[in-house]
Design an enzyme around this catalytic site. Sequence first.
Site, PDB file in Angstrom:
ATOM      1  N   GLU A  41       0.846  -1.207   0.000  1.00 32.15           N
ATOM      2  CA  GLU A  41       0.000   0.000   0.000  1.00 32.15           C
ATOM      3  C   GLU A  41       0.877   1.252   0.000  1.00 32.15           C
ATOM      4  O   GLU A  41       2.018   1.230   0.462  1.00 32.15           O
ATOM      5  CB  GLU A  41      -0.938  -0.019   1.211  1.00 32.15           C
ATOM      6  CG  GLU A  41      -2.021  -1.076   1.051  1.00 32.15           C
ATOM      7  CD  GLU A  41      -2.983  -1.136   2.231  1.00 32.15           C
ATOM      8  OE1 GLU A  41      -2.786  -0.413   3.230  1.00 32.15           O
ATOM      9  OE2 GLU A  41      -3.937  -1.933   2.151  1.00 32.15           O
ATOM     10  N   ARG A  98      -9.202   5.606 -22.225  1.00 29.18           N
ATOM     11  CA  ARG A  98      -9.669   4.994 -23.475  1.00 29.18           C
ATOM     12  C   ARG A  98     -10.978   4.227 -23.303  1.00 29.18           C
ATOM     13  O   ARG A  98     -11.740   4.078 -24.245  1.00 29.18           O
ATOM     14  CB  ARG A  98      -8.580   4.072 -24.052  1.00 29.18           C
ATOM     15  CG  ARG A  98      -7.538   4.863 -24.823  1.00 29.18           C
ATOM     16  CD  ARG A  98      -6.396   3.993 -25.290  1.00 29.18           C
ATOM     17  NE  ARG A  98      -5.534   3.630 -24.177  1.00 29.18           N
ATOM     18  CZ  ARG A  98      -4.463   2.854 -24.284  1.00 29.18           C
ATOM     19  NH1 ARG A  98      -4.145   2.355 -25.454  1.00 29.18           N
ATOM     20  NH2 ARG A  98      -3.720   2.589 -23.238  1.00 29.18           N
ATOM     21  N   HIS A 132      -8.148  11.274 -24.643  1.00 33.64           N
ATOM     22  CA  HIS A 132      -8.505  10.401 -25.767  1.00 33.64           C
ATOM     23  C   HIS A 132      -9.769  10.905 -26.476  1.00 33.64           C
ATOM     24  O   HIS A 132      -9.794  11.036 -27.700  1.00 33.64           O
ATOM     25  CB  HIS A 132      -8.674   8.972 -25.271  1.00 33.64           C
ATOM     26  CG  HIS A 132      -8.867   7.994 -26.373  1.00 33.64           C
ATOM     27  ND1 HIS A 132      -7.956   7.854 -27.410  1.00 33.64           N
ATOM     28  CD2 HIS A 132      -9.866   7.134 -26.642  1.00 33.64           C
ATOM     29  CE1 HIS A 132      -8.397   6.943 -28.249  1.00 33.64           C
ATOM     30  NE2 HIS A 132      -9.549   6.492 -27.813  1.00 33.64           N
ATOM     31  N   ASP A 171      -5.505   7.500 -37.314  1.00 44.63           N
ATOM     32  CA  ASP A 171      -6.859   7.036 -37.652  1.00 44.63           C
ATOM     33  C   ASP A 171      -7.728   8.279 -37.795  1.00 44.63           C
ATOM     34  O   ASP A 171      -7.249   9.404 -37.623  1.00 44.63           O
ATOM     35  CB  ASP A 171      -7.405   6.053 -36.589  1.00 44.63           C
ATOM     36  CG  ASP A 171      -7.362   6.616 -35.178  1.00 44.63           C
ATOM     37  OD1 ASP A 171      -7.346   7.854 -35.027  1.00 44.63           O
ATOM     38  OD2 ASP A 171      -7.351   5.824 -34.225  1.00 44.63           O
ATOM     39  N   LYS A 194      -8.014   3.024 -40.250  1.00 46.74           N
ATOM     40  CA  LYS A 194      -7.563   1.927 -39.365  1.00 46.74           C
ATOM     41  C   LYS A 194      -8.747   1.127 -38.847  1.00 46.74           C
ATOM     42  O   LYS A 194      -9.767   1.693 -38.496  1.00 46.74           O
ATOM     43  CB  LYS A 194      -6.790   2.530 -38.187  1.00 46.74           C
ATOM     44  CG  LYS A 194      -6.472   1.572 -37.072  1.00 46.74           C
ATOM     45  CD  LYS A 194      -5.590   2.197 -36.015  1.00 46.74           C
ATOM     46  CE  LYS A 194      -6.327   2.438 -34.717  1.00 46.74           C
ATOM     47  NZ  LYS A 194      -5.475   2.983 -33.660  1.00 46.74           N
ATOM     48  N   GLY A 227       1.622  -1.107 -32.330  1.00 48.70           N
ATOM     49  CA  GLY A 227       1.049  -1.859 -33.452  1.00 48.70           C
ATOM     50  C   GLY A 227       0.507  -0.963 -34.562  1.00 48.70           C
ATOM     51  O   GLY A 227       0.758  -1.225 -35.742  1.00 48.70           O
TER      52      GLY A 227
HETATM   53  C1  R5P Z   1      -6.665   4.449 -30.074  1.00 51.44           C
HETATM   54  O1  R5P Z   1      -7.731   4.824 -30.571  1.00 51.44           O
HETATM   55  C2  R5P Z   1      -5.553   5.406 -29.803  1.00 51.44           C
HETATM   56  O2  R5P Z   1      -5.831   6.659 -30.342  1.00 51.44           O
HETATM   57  C3  R5P Z   1      -4.253   4.882 -30.345  1.00 51.44           C
HETATM   58  O3  R5P Z   1      -4.351   4.797 -31.756  1.00 51.44           O
HETATM   59  C4  R5P Z   1      -3.928   3.546 -29.775  1.00 51.44           C
HETATM   60  O4  R5P Z   1      -3.955   3.580 -28.382  1.00 51.44           O
HETATM   61  C5  R5P Z   1      -2.585   3.063 -30.260  1.00 51.44           C
HETATM   62  O5  R5P Z   1      -2.392   1.794 -29.739  1.00 51.44           O
HETATM   63  P1  R5P Z   1      -1.231   0.833 -30.242  1.00 51.44           P
HETATM   64  O6  R5P Z   1       0.062   1.586 -30.137  1.00 51.44           O
HETATM   65  O7  R5P Z   1      -1.313  -0.318 -29.293  1.00 51.44           O
HETATM   66  O8  R5P Z   1      -1.557   0.433 -31.643  1.00 51.44           O
END
Ligand code: R5P
Length: 293
Positions: A41, A98, A132, A171, A194, A227
């Site tokens: 803790e 997120r 986000h 995206d 994306k 990714g």
């Molecule tokens: C998702 O909508 C966020 O805007 C990022 O595109 C996402 O968190 C990127 O994640 P990763 O690096 O795992 O592809």
Amino acid sequence: MRGPMALVIGGSASPLLSLRLSRALRCGLVRTEVRRFPDGEIYVRVRRDVAGERVIVVQSNGRSQNENLIELLLTLELMKDMGAREVVAVVPYMAYSRQDRRFTPGEAVSAKTVCRLIECAGADHFITVDMHHRETLQHFSIKSNDLTAAHAIGGYLKRLRLKRPLVLGADRGAAERAKNVALEMGADHDYIEKKRISPESVRVSVGGFDVRGRDVVIVDDIISTGGTVAESARILRKNGARTVHAACTHPVLVGNAMEKMRSAGVRRVIATDTIESDVSVVSVAPVVAGTLG
Ligand code: R5P
């Protein structure tokens, strides 16, 4: 906010940002003392009388999210208990942001819960950077600001003197961010299509624009597993991009994210100090100070 009545309380997750912010505001900095009890803790102490002061608690929620969040909540309530006149919570990266909707029935809307916890703990004013989804702020009834690092990132990229730069949002949600970065650089902008297959994998398409011979910058709010950037970079390189850079506000960088992006041909990753990391070359201190000053 300038002058002797403001004080920055630097949390353990934001040592550099709290220092930079106290310098930008020309005010004092006190670091929270954080220890662990034998069972794990967290114990927080602030060795300074804050009665009657306006305090700015700076504590990001990057990994370890749960620990950094609990430290933030303990510090906010402590400031209130010690009689601070106003408690400003600067949480440049808010954990759980997120999961801001119930995507599937029965899911907890974690972003809402975190907002309510921060307010309940004693914050009078909440400041974050590139949330986000900005709509998350609706869960606060206190004053709240979502600032953007896009201009600071654009300014940094401009100094790299890229060749025929093209800024691409990672995206559709990042299209506005990419536009603001590009405006600062005097560059073109667009976004990548994306589709997320799983938390670790995405499918991307970069059909609509010609990248041949150009220096392309992929812009996102968060790079987590890397990714999205790696998959996009691979295709952009295949389509003839001269170089691919990646820029984000929050370098979450899970596991081998950096290695994954490098092996996909990403030349350079740049990020801000909302989460302090080796790629945090841009500071959000000036933009935060601008709101408080
Ligand atoms: C998702 O909508 C966020 O805007 C990022 O595109 C996402 O968190 C990127 O994640 P990763 O690096 O795992 O592809």
